[in-house]
Design a protein around this motif. Structure first.
Motif, short mmCIF file in Angstrom:
data_model
loop_
_atom_site.label_atom_id
_atom_site.label_comp_id
_atom_site.label_asym_id
_atom_site.label_seq_id
_atom_site.Cartn_x
_atom_site.Cartn_y
_atom_site.Cartn_z
N GLY A 1 46.42 63.33 37.39
CA GLY A 1 45.62 63.97 38.42
C GLY A 1 44.64 62.99 39.03
O GLY A 1 44.11 62.11 38.34
N GLU A 2 44.40 63.11 40.32
CA GLU A 2 43.48 62.20 41.01
C GLU A 2 42.75 62.94 42.11
O GLU A 2 43.32 63.80 42.80
N MET A 3 41.47 62.60 42.27
CA MET A 3 40.66 63.15 43.35
C MET A 3 39.78 62.05 43.92
O MET A 3 39.16 61.28 43.16
N VAL A 4 39.76 61.94 45.24
CA VAL A 4 38.89 60.99 45.93
C VAL A 4 38.17 61.73 47.04
O VAL A 4 38.81 62.44 47.83
N VAL A 5 36.85 61.59 47.09
CA VAL A 5 36.04 62.24 48.13
C VAL A 5 35.08 61.20 48.71
O VAL A 5 34.32 60.56 47.97
N ASN A 6 35.12 61.03 50.02
CA ASN A 6 34.21 60.14 50.72
C ASN A 6 33.22 60.99 51.52
O ASN A 6 33.63 61.82 52.35
N VAL A 7 31.91 60.80 51.27
CA VAL A 7 30.90 61.65 51.90
C VAL A 7 29.82 60.76 52.53
O VAL A 7 29.12 60.03 51.82
N PRO A 8 29.65 60.80 53.87
CA PRO A 8 28.51 60.13 54.48
C PRO A 8 27.24 60.92 54.17
O PRO A 8 27.21 62.14 54.32
N LEU A 9 26.20 60.24 53.74
CA LEU A 9 24.96 60.90 53.36
C LEU A 9 23.95 60.92 54.50
O LEU A 9 23.39 61.96 54.84
N ILE A 10 23.70 59.75 55.08
CA ILE A 10 22.88 59.64 56.28
C ILE A 10 23.56 58.62 57.18
O ILE A 10 24.63 58.09 56.84
N ASP A 11 22.97 58.30 58.31
CA ASP A 11 23.61 57.40 59.27
C ASP A 11 23.94 56.05 58.66
O ASP A 11 24.96 55.44 59.00
N THR A 12 23.13 55.55 57.74
CA THR A 12 23.32 54.20 57.21
C THR A 12 23.84 54.19 55.77
O THR A 12 24.03 53.11 55.20
N LEU A 13 24.05 55.35 55.18
CA LEU A 13 24.41 55.41 53.77
C LEU A 13 25.60 56.35 53.57
O LEU A 13 25.58 57.49 54.04
N SER A 14 26.62 55.86 52.85
CA SER A 14 27.80 56.67 52.54
C SER A 14 28.13 56.53 51.06
O SER A 14 27.78 55.55 50.41
N SER A 15 28.83 57.54 50.55
CA SER A 15 29.19 57.56 49.14
C SER A 15 30.68 57.83 49.00
O SER A 15 31.32 58.41 49.89
N ARG A 16 31.22 57.44 47.85
CA ARG A 16 32.65 57.67 47.57
C ARG A 16 32.78 57.93 46.07
O ARG A 16 32.25 57.17 45.25
N LEU A 17 33.49 59.00 45.73
CA LEU A 17 33.74 59.35 44.33
C LEU A 17 35.25 59.39 44.11
O LEU A 17 35.98 60.03 44.86
N ALA A 18 35.70 58.72 43.06
CA ALA A 18 37.13 58.71 42.71
C ALA A 18 37.26 59.02 41.22
O ALA A 18 36.57 58.42 40.39
N LEU A 19 38.14 59.96 40.89
CA LEU A 19 38.40 60.36 39.52
C LEU A 19 39.90 60.38 39.27
O LEU A 19 40.67 60.76 40.15
N GLN A 20 40.29 60.01 38.05
CA GLN A 20 41.72 59.98 37.72
C GLN A 20 41.92 60.25 36.23
O GLN A 20 41.14 59.76 35.40
#
Length: 722
Positions: free
Chosen positions: A180-199
């Protein structure tokens, strides 16, 4: 906003609003040349004067490669000696590397994750949410430092972007395969973004246990996760932070007779193996008009443990005629900190240059508990003890490399690195209560080594015409000396004899071409390497003792590789390659106890290898639904290879086929697939136990032992993109 400290080829599957469908639409009908990160910046593979095997995310997906070990088995010119879990797994590239690894630090191939060194033993690590992997062949000591005398595995993960996107999916298959795998990319503010990946994945062990109803020995489980934060406060600065966590359980290292049976014989639940790995990286890049500054900081903690019988019943019965009980365990903990500062040219500079300073500290403990054993002679065996070893490494280096034009068609590359390194070693040996040798039952050892040395390379790259360029390279690699994990001289009160530093001189000549009119890319290369003082540890009498001696061995390796990619149609791509490596022993110490001889073939290195990949993608209608049909076939062949330095027996040839077919659509991706379609169960490593005479408690028969690769797995998968 794209956090592209290491820009590379984008994977359109993750870059479009509806990636599951749009990624497979035809954009052009020519081969797109790979962009590699061999010198910290994106460069055309064709511009580099050495061989790089490049895998982007799509190539890994098509070949169904999800971990570093599977990648290495599929890569031409790479030889692997591993039981699948042991942190002392040994990698050779083009025949260069330790004959067998005498210590976790005795590595010839450096593994990098987002610019940070990680222990080579982590080859079982998952390739989670990866942007690309570049395998750099030949010594890379100029930019990557010590222990890269054979090459570098450079892994780069996907970075956060300014869009909300991701995917979730799973696989189910035979042999209890679940993934199983999940990847989520979420922009937080204009200059900051996050990415979470699980497997998460699990699968039955390769061998069945005779003492547990012939069920799989264990069910290995792996969990991997990564959190990434990308910050771009202005146009000149980019900052990327990543935190990686990997957890393994029930990955028992299974060694048994290599007699064609896929079975082991140990008490139920007697074997266990696992580990926890954490890596943190912080990358900051600042760009001036004509200069790039980069800071790369890394921190990591790595833990591995293994416990179980020292030999299984099948080996014991062959050597001794009965099932002798035994048990032992070892664990390995390592902490790492690294810091590198670099100044480099900008992408629009008329020539490339980079210079910098690097610091690396590692501290490692290796604990061994001999437990017990009924094998004859164990009462006097120096491994009938508890042994605690502490290894430290501190290194600092200055380096620089440049490529500049001599004429309109000729480029010169020069690089140089000077390293200062200190290796510390402390050990304590404490005999178990049943140890029968007279004398003290506790000994200590405290030593250190210091060395400084140069590594570097000189290369020329000549543009013959718009399609072809040729190159020639000389490079010098170095691997520091050190101390063995398994030295037993301490049991006699003698200090451990350190193994010597190894050096390699490597020569490569080749050509790289991209013939657009024929939609063909072809890359031939010839190579030759001479290595001084690589390493081998021999069991002095493996049929009745685990006492060891470390030896230094000179080797020679020569051969050729050729790879080609052809795209005869917009829907169809073919890739193929052939590799030939003749790697031999050229010098052994006097009275060597290894069983080897001058001229013997280096173990684990096949003489011949071949690879073939076919990828087909075609848009079509399925009822009223627009879909893209995909079919992928990947084949890897390796000829028989020697199992040990004595060339006592060969490991059989390998035929590996991975295949899949299915559809991409707006509703997700669905596939049928198989790994190891031919069910090839060839050994992945081997070892020769000599016979023990009847009068000494043996049967007079020797044993070829090792473990075998996982068999065929059939399955289905589904993945949804958002």
């Amino acid at each position: 906003m794209e956090f592209n400290i290491w820009p590379a080829i984008g994977w359109s599957l993750l870059a479009t609003a509806q990636p599951g469908f749009a990624a497979s639409e035809k954009e052009d009908d020519i081969i797109v040349e790979g962009t590699v990160n061999a010198r910290f910046v994106p460069e055309s593979n064709r511009s580099l004067p050495f061989t790089v095997n490049h895998y982007d995310a799509l190539a890994l997906e098509q070949a169904q490669i999800k971990d570093a070990q599977s990648l290495l088995w599929q890569t031409p010119g790479v030889a692997l000696n591993t039981d699948g879990q042991n942190p002392e797994s040994s990698i050779k590239i083009r025949g260069v590397g330790s004959i067998n690894q005498v210590s976790n630090d005795d590595t010839s191939v450096v593994t990098m994750l987002n610019g940070v060194y990680i222990p080579q033993g982590n080859i079982t690590n998952r390739l989670l949410d990866i942007e690309q992997v570049d395998i750099l062949k030949g010594p890379q000591g100029t930019l990557f430092g010590s222990n890269s005398e054979a090459g570098v595995i450079n892994i780069i993960s996907n970075k956060p972007t300014e869009r909300f996107e991701g995917h979730i999916g799973g696989e189910w298959g035979t042999r209890s395969h679940a993934f199983g795998e999940m990847v989520v990319n979420v922009p937080l503010i204009d200059t900051l973004s996050s990415r979470l990946a699980l497997q998460y994945d699990q699968q039955d062990a390769a061998l069945n246990n005779q003492q547990d109803g012939n069920k799989p020995l264990t069910e290995p489980q792996n969990f991997a996760g990564r959190v990434s934060l990308g910050w771009q406060p202005d146009e000149r600065d980019t900052v990327l932070f990543t935190a990686d966590r990997q957890r393994q359980r029930h990955n028992a290292a299974a060694m048994t007779l290599l007699d064609g049976r896929n079975e082991i014989s140990v008490p139920k639940g007697a074997m266990d193996d696992g580990g926890n790995d954490t890596t943190l990286t912080l990358n900051w890049q600042h760009e001036w008009d004509a200069l790039l500054f980069t800071s790369v900081t890394g921190w990591g903690r790595y833990y591995h443990f293994s416990a179980g019988p020292s030999i299984d019943a099948r080996i014991s019965e062959r050597l001794y005629g009965t099932d002798y009980d035994s048990w032992g365990m070892f664990s390995d903990r390592q902490a790492m900190f690294s810091q590198e500062f670099r100044l480099a040219s900008t992408p629009d500079s008329p020539f490339f240059w980079v210079s910098g300073i690097n610091y690396l500290h590692t501290g490692r403990t290796h604990r061994y508990n001999g437990g017990w054993s009924e094998v004859p002679g164990w009462d006097y065996d120096p491994m009938n003890a508890q042994i605690h070893r502490r290894f430290t490494y501190d290194g600092i280096a200055l380096f620089g490399e440049t490529t500049f034009p001599l004429t309109e068609r000729l480029e010169l590359t020069t690089g140089l690195r000077h390293s200062w390194e200190e290796i510390g070693y402390r050990a304590r040996w404490h005999a178990n209560p049943g140890y029968a040798n007279p004398g003290p039952t506790m000994h200590n050892d405290d030593q250190s080594l210091f060395e400084h040395y140069f590594t570097g390379r000189i290369a020329v790259n000549y543009l013959l015409n718009d399609d072809w360029n040729v190159y020639a390279t000389w490079s010098r690699g170095h691997k520091p000396g050190g101390f063995s994990n398994w030295d037993t001289s301490i049991a006699s009160g003698e200090p451990s004899t350190p193994y010597k530093a190894a050096t390699v001189d490597s020569y490569e000549a080749g050509a790289k071409s991209l013939i657009s009119s024929l939609k063909l890319e072809i890359n031939p290369a010839l190579f030759y390497s001479r290595t001084r003082n690589d390493h081998y540890f021999a069991l002095i009498d493996p049929s009745r003792s685990f006492a060891t001696v470390t030896e230094n061995v000179d080797t020679e390796s020569k051969g050729a590789e050729v790879s080609a990619s052809w795209k005869p149609h917009a829907d169809f791509t073919l890739k193929t390659g052939i590799d030939y490596t003749r790697a031999t022993i050229t010098k052994l110490p006097a009275n060597s106890q290894s069983g080897g001889r001058t001229g013997n073939r280096i173990p684990d290195v096949p003489l011949w290898g071949a690879s073939f990949a076919a990828n087909y993608s075609h848009p079509m209608q399925l009822a009223a639904l627009p879909v893209v049909f995909n079919a992928n076939l990947n084949y890897r062949y390796s000829s028989p290879r020697e199992a040990d330095i004595g060339n006592h027996f060969k490991l059989s040839e390998t035929h590996l086929i991975n295949a899949r077919l299915g559809f991409k659509s707006h509703w997700g991706d669905a596939y049928l697939w198989s790994t190891n379609l031919l069910n090839n169960r060839s050994p992945v490593f081997g070892f020769d136990y000599p016979a023990l005479a009847v009068e000494d408690g043996g049967t007079g028969r020797g044993a070829h032992v090792g473990t075998r690769r996982q068999g065929r797995v059939l399955g289905v998968s589904y993945q949804y993109y958002f």
